[in-house]
Structure formats: C-alpha cells, structure tokens
Design an enzyme around this catalytic site. Structure first.
Site, PDB file in Angstrom:
ATOM      1  N   ASP A  77     -52.315 -60.806  52.324  1.00 61.30           N
ATOM      2  CA  ASP A  77     -53.491 -59.953  52.224  1.00 61.30           C
ATOM      3  C   ASP A  77     -54.685 -60.772  52.722  1.00 61.30           C
ATOM      4  O   ASP A  77     -54.581 -61.989  52.883  1.00 61.30           O
ATOM      5  CB  ASP A  77     -53.686 -59.515  50.766  1.00 61.30           C
ATOM      6  CG  ASP A  77     -54.945 -58.696  50.567  1.00 61.30           C
ATOM      7  OD1 ASP A  77     -55.169 -57.787  51.385  1.00 61.30           O
ATOM      8  OD2 ASP A  77     -55.698 -58.978  49.623  1.00 61.30           O
ATOM      9  N   GLY A 290     -50.610 -61.859  47.610  1.00 62.61           N
ATOM     10  CA  GLY A 290     -51.789 -61.053  47.353  1.00 62.61           C
ATOM     11  C   GLY A 290     -52.431 -61.413  46.032  1.00 62.61           C
ATOM     12  O   GLY A 290     -51.959 -62.309  45.316  1.00 62.61           O
ATOM     13  N   ASP A 291     -53.512 -60.691  45.699  1.00 67.35           N
ATOM     14  CA  ASP A 291     -54.232 -61.050  44.470  1.00 67.35           C
ATOM     15  C   ASP A 291     -54.790 -59.852  43.716  1.00 67.35           C
ATOM     16  O   ASP A 291     -55.321 -60.021  42.619  1.00 67.35           O
ATOM     17  CB  ASP A 291     -55.400 -61.989  44.808  1.00 67.35           C
ATOM     18  CG  ASP A 291     -56.518 -61.275  45.549  1.00 67.35           C
ATOM     19  OD1 ASP A 291     -57.679 -61.403  45.133  1.00 67.35           O
ATOM     20  OD2 ASP A 291     -56.227 -60.566  46.524  1.00 67.35           O
ATOM     21  N   GLY A 292     -54.702 -58.637  44.261  1.00 66.80           N
ATOM     22  CA  GLY A 292     -55.359 -57.506  43.615  1.00 66.80           C
ATOM     23  C   GLY A 292     -54.447 -56.323  43.391  1.00 66.80           C
ATOM     24  O   GLY A 292     -53.273 -56.329  43.769  1.00 66.80           O
ATOM     25  N   ILE A 293     -55.015 -55.288  42.784  1.00 70.35           N
ATOM     26  CA  ILE A 293     -54.238 -54.095  42.458  1.00 70.35           C
ATOM     27  C   ILE A 293     -53.713 -53.398  43.714  1.00 70.35           C
ATOM     28  O   ILE A 293     -52.647 -52.780  43.704  1.00 70.35           O
ATOM     29  CB  ILE A 293     -55.093 -53.130  41.610  1.00 70.35           C
ATOM     30  CG1 ILE A 293     -54.234 -51.971  41.096  1.00 70.35           C
ATOM     31  CG2 ILE A 293     -56.280 -52.606  42.409  1.00 70.35           C
ATOM     32  CD1 ILE A 293     -54.947 -51.087  40.112  1.00 70.35           C
ATOM     33  N   ASN A 294     -54.448 -53.514  44.835  1.00 65.91           N
ATOM     34  CA  ASN A 294     -53.997 -52.893  46.076  1.00 65.91           C
ATOM     35  C   ASN A 294     -52.708 -53.525  46.592  1.00 65.91           C
ATOM     36  O   ASN A 294     -51.963 -52.904  47.361  1.00 65.91           O
ATOM     37  CB  ASN A 294     -55.076 -53.027  47.163  1.00 65.91           C
ATOM     38  CG  ASN A 294     -56.314 -52.217  46.832  1.00 65.91           C
ATOM     39  OD1 ASN A 294     -56.296 -51.400  45.914  1.00 65.91           O
ATOM     40  ND2 ASN A 294     -57.384 -52.444  47.567  1.00 65.91           N
ATOM     41  N   ASP A 295     -52.450 -54.779  46.184  1.00 62.49           N
ATOM     42  CA  ASP A 295     -51.271 -55.498  46.667  1.00 62.49           C
ATOM     43  C   ASP A 295     -50.063 -55.329  45.749  1.00 62.49           C
ATOM     44  O   ASP A 295     -48.953 -55.719  46.122  1.00 62.49           O
ATOM     45  CB  ASP A 295     -51.586 -56.997  46.800  1.00 62.49           C
ATOM     46  CG  ASP A 295     -52.800 -57.255  47.666  1.00 62.49           C
ATOM     47  OD1 ASP A 295     -52.905 -56.612  48.726  1.00 62.49           O
ATOM     48  OD2 ASP A 295     -53.642 -58.086  47.286  1.00 62.49           O
ATOM     49  N   PRO A 297     -48.024 -52.826  44.733  1.00 62.36           N
ATOM     50  CA  PRO A 297     -46.791 -52.189  45.216  1.00 62.36           C
ATOM     51  C   PRO A 297     -46.025 -53.047  46.212  1.00 62.36           C
ATOM     52  O   PRO A 297     -44.785 -53.112  46.166  1.00 62.36           O
ATOM     53  CB  PRO A 297     -47.311 -50.894  45.871  1.00 62.36           C
ATOM     54  CG  PRO A 297     -48.621 -50.634  45.229  1.00 62.36           C
ATOM     55  CD  PRO A 297     -49.211 -51.979  44.960  1.00 62.36           C
TER      56      PRO A 297
END
Length: 418
Positions: A77, A290-295, A297
């Site tokens: 990401d 990644g590091d966030g909620i978007n990552d 899945p």
C-alpha cells in the site's frame, strides 16, 4: 527382516534363535523411536517464532513461516506503508470560500474517521483554532471518502470522482480545473523535498458541487527504498496497490524503485483483493503489506498479510494480518522473510538427519552386520543412538538463535564488510 541372521551360528551354541530375534526386535524398536522425526519441525518453528518476537516480529504460527519463506511477490500500500502515514496540509484552494471555511467543513466530516488524511486535516484545523461544527449521519466509504450532514447540508470529502458523484448538482469541468490549477500554483511556490508524496482530497457540498480542494504531503519512510532494493536482490517482485490518485502513486513508486508496470492507482479495497486473487491464480505466492482498514481485505486474502504496528494500537489491518512488524519499520519485512527461510532450512536439515539416521541405524539394529562382521548392536547402544538423534535435532534447531537480521538500528542494511 534378515532371515539369514537367525540361521547363522551367532545365535549361540544352543541355537536359541528366538532369544536372538527378541534381542534384535528390541534393538529395532529402541533405535527407530520417532523422537527425532517428531521434534524436527516443532523445535525449529518454536525457535524461529520466538526469535522473531525478540526482533519485533509477531508471527502467528508455523504455517505462516512456511508460506512466508516461499513468497515471490510483495504488494505494498502507499499511505502509511511506503510513506510515514503522517501527512500534513500544504495547500487549500477554493473559487468561492476562504481556506478556513474549506478546512472547517472538511474537519467536521472527518472528525470521527481514522485515516491519516483525516487526522492531518483535524490537526491543521486545531492549529488554526477553527470552530468545528457538529455533524449528523456520518457515512464512510473505504477507498473513496466520507460524507456527513453539516449545518443542514450534506458535505462530502474524498476522491474527486466520488465527491462529484455524491450530489445531483454537478460542478462544471472549468470550475474543477480552476481549483486544480490553483492548488498547483500554490504548490509550485512551496519547496518540498524530493522524498515527499503529494495527495489531493476534494470537498463538496449539497447544492453547490465541488467547492474546494486540500493538498497534503507525506514523507517517504527512510527504509522504503532500501527495502524495495533488498527484495529485488532476493528475486522478489514488488507491486504498488493504492487507492490514491495516479500521479501521486506513480511518483512514490518511482522514488522507491518499483517498475512503472507494477504501479496501480485508484484501486478500491475490492479491486485490490481481485488483483491479489489474479496473481494467486497464476501460481504466484503473494504477501500484502498495509496498515489501514482499506488494506484489511487484501491482507486476509494474501498468502501472507503483513501489517505495520502504528502507534502501538490494534486496528483492522493488524487483526487481518498473519505477520505484524512491531517496530513499525518496513525493513523488518525482509528480516521476517530471511528468518522464515532460515527456519524452514532448519526444518529440512532436521528431517534429513532423522530420515538418514533411521535408514542407517534400523538395518544395523536388525542385524544386517551379523553374518559378515559378527556385530550385533547392544540395547544400550540403541538407546544411546536414539537419544543422540533427538539431541542433534534439538541442538540444530537451537543454532537458529545465532541468526541475526542484516539491518542496523536505523533500519538500513548492514554491509557484509561491516
């Protein structure tokens, strides 16, 4: 197993072959005790995971180590992963409103969001002592933006296409281009370091369409470029998957050394997952960082999900990941891969020893040397060899503790000459 043994005169003057066969059977049972085979894998995995924890790598299981050792593609990401994840507001533009009004509306919408961009907008508003109004019916769409009711009107903050599509009244293309040009003019007057990444979010309001834009800059992680370089030297392909605008994503990819054909921008969380699925369908083993909620899945779908520990807090990314980099350093990814490969190598060494030991020791215990060399393995020797095989496996696994990650405290690779 060897009938000629029992017909040999070694059975004794009285020809008591039954006694000899019982002795050989006991020797075989003792020698072939599967302790070495049983200890080969768990001892190496235990040492590997404990060593990882010692170096700030939380590895959730031995199967994760096995998959991590075989990774050939790593997807990254952008925001918070290749960059520090601490963007700062560098410019605000609007054709009608003051900069402070655009910031005030954006801060109201973003005040409950946890994305780094939201935090930076709130931080800028606090620095200007702006009074943030209350909101109702806040709605976040991961990968696109956030909207809420502010002062009786719906306000949206996020990607241009998403904000533009949130309202029936559409801003004209000329107005949007004027806002973009104004942002570009402001940024051209500012001198930013070459390791900075710029992103732009747009602000829209019901009945008016897009009314302004906010530019934010984020600095690259110090070890981002060296980590990509180390992965390439290991023969691992690197890919950039981001939901940000193409220009910003492309700039970051080029700065860290990812090939242009492997840079993918404007991806929703669903499209990121589909991209990883397509790589896996081709037989590739993929790790997602990644590091966030978007990552989340993508982290859950990848063969190995790797999350950076941000501000010592649990989040959706760390919950979905199978490896957590507790030091919040990107260079730890390569350290984890090196450790996984060293651990699996120890497992293979242990299994090879255990199999080789049984292949050699069992025939000797069964009396294969009796007819020609008049040698039979005594039970005490059988027990000693069995214990020795287990000691060898455990000792070989403990040697894994000598493994050291090839990075210094700053996260930079340590040269072999040093």
């Amino acid at each position: 197993m060897f009938p000629e043994v029992l017909l040999n005169d070694i059975a004794g003057p009285d020809g008591n072959s039954l006694l000899l066969s019982l002795k050989l059977a006991v020797d075989v049972l003792v020698v072939s005790c599967p302790c070495a085979l049983g200890l080969a894998t768990p001892t190496a995995i235990l040492v590997g995971t404990s060593l990882g924890a010692k170096h700030g790598l939380l590895i959730r299981g031995g199967d994760v180590l096995e998959r991590l050792a075989g990774i050939d593609v790593v997807a990254f990401d952008k925001t918070g992963t290749l960059t520090e994840g601490k963007p700062a507001v560098t410019a605000v533009a609007s054709l009608v409103y003051e900069d402070t009004e655009i910031l005030r509306l954006a801060a109201a919408v973003e005040k409950t969001a946890c994305h780094p961009i939201a935090k930076s907008i709130l931080s800028k508003s606090d620095a200007l002592n702006l009074k943030i109004p209350g909101t109702k019916g806040q709605l976040s769409e991961p990968g696109f933006g956030t909207m809420a009711e502010v002062d009786g009107s719906i306000v949206a903050v996020g990607k241009l296409e998403w904000v533009h599509g949130c309202f029936q009244y559409k801003s004209s293309e000329s107005d949007i281009k004027d806002i973009e040009a104004r942002i570009a003019d402001i940024l051209s007057d500012k001198i930013l370091a070459s390791n900075y990444s710029n992103s732009v979010v747009y602000v829209g309001r019901e009945g008016e369409g897009v009314i302004g834009a906010i530019s934010l800059s984020d600095v690259l992680r110090q070890d981002a470029k060296s980590t990509i370089s180390r992965l390439h030297k290991k023969g691992v392909k690197t890919i950039l998957l981001s939901g940000d605008q193409e220009e910003a994503v492309s700039d970051v990819g080029k700065m860290v050394g990812i090939r242009s054909g492997c840079i993918n921008a404007s991806l929703t969380p669903e499209r990121k997952s589909k991209f990883i699925s397509s790589l896996q369908a081709k037989g590739q083993h993929v790790a997602m960082v990644g590091d966030g909620i978007n990552d989340a899945p993508s982290l859950a779908l990848a063969d190995v999900g790797v999350a950076l520990q941000v501000e010592a807090k649990e989040n959706a990314a760390s919950d979905a990941a199978s490896v957590i980099l507790l030091g919040n350093k990107l260079s730890q990814l390569v350290d984890a891969m090196d450790l996984a490969q060293a651990t699996i190598s120890k497992v293979h060494q242990n299994l090879a020893w255990a199999v080789a030991y049984n292949v050699v020791a069992i025939p000797i215990a069964a009396g294969v040397l009796l007819p020609h060399f008049d040698f039979a393995m005594p039970p005490s020797l059988s027990g000693g060899l069995m214990a020795l095989s287990s000691i060898f496996v455990v000792t070989n696994s403990l040697l894994l503790r000598l493994h050291r990650p090839p990075t210094d405290r700053t996260g930079q690779p340590v040269s072999k000459s040093s």
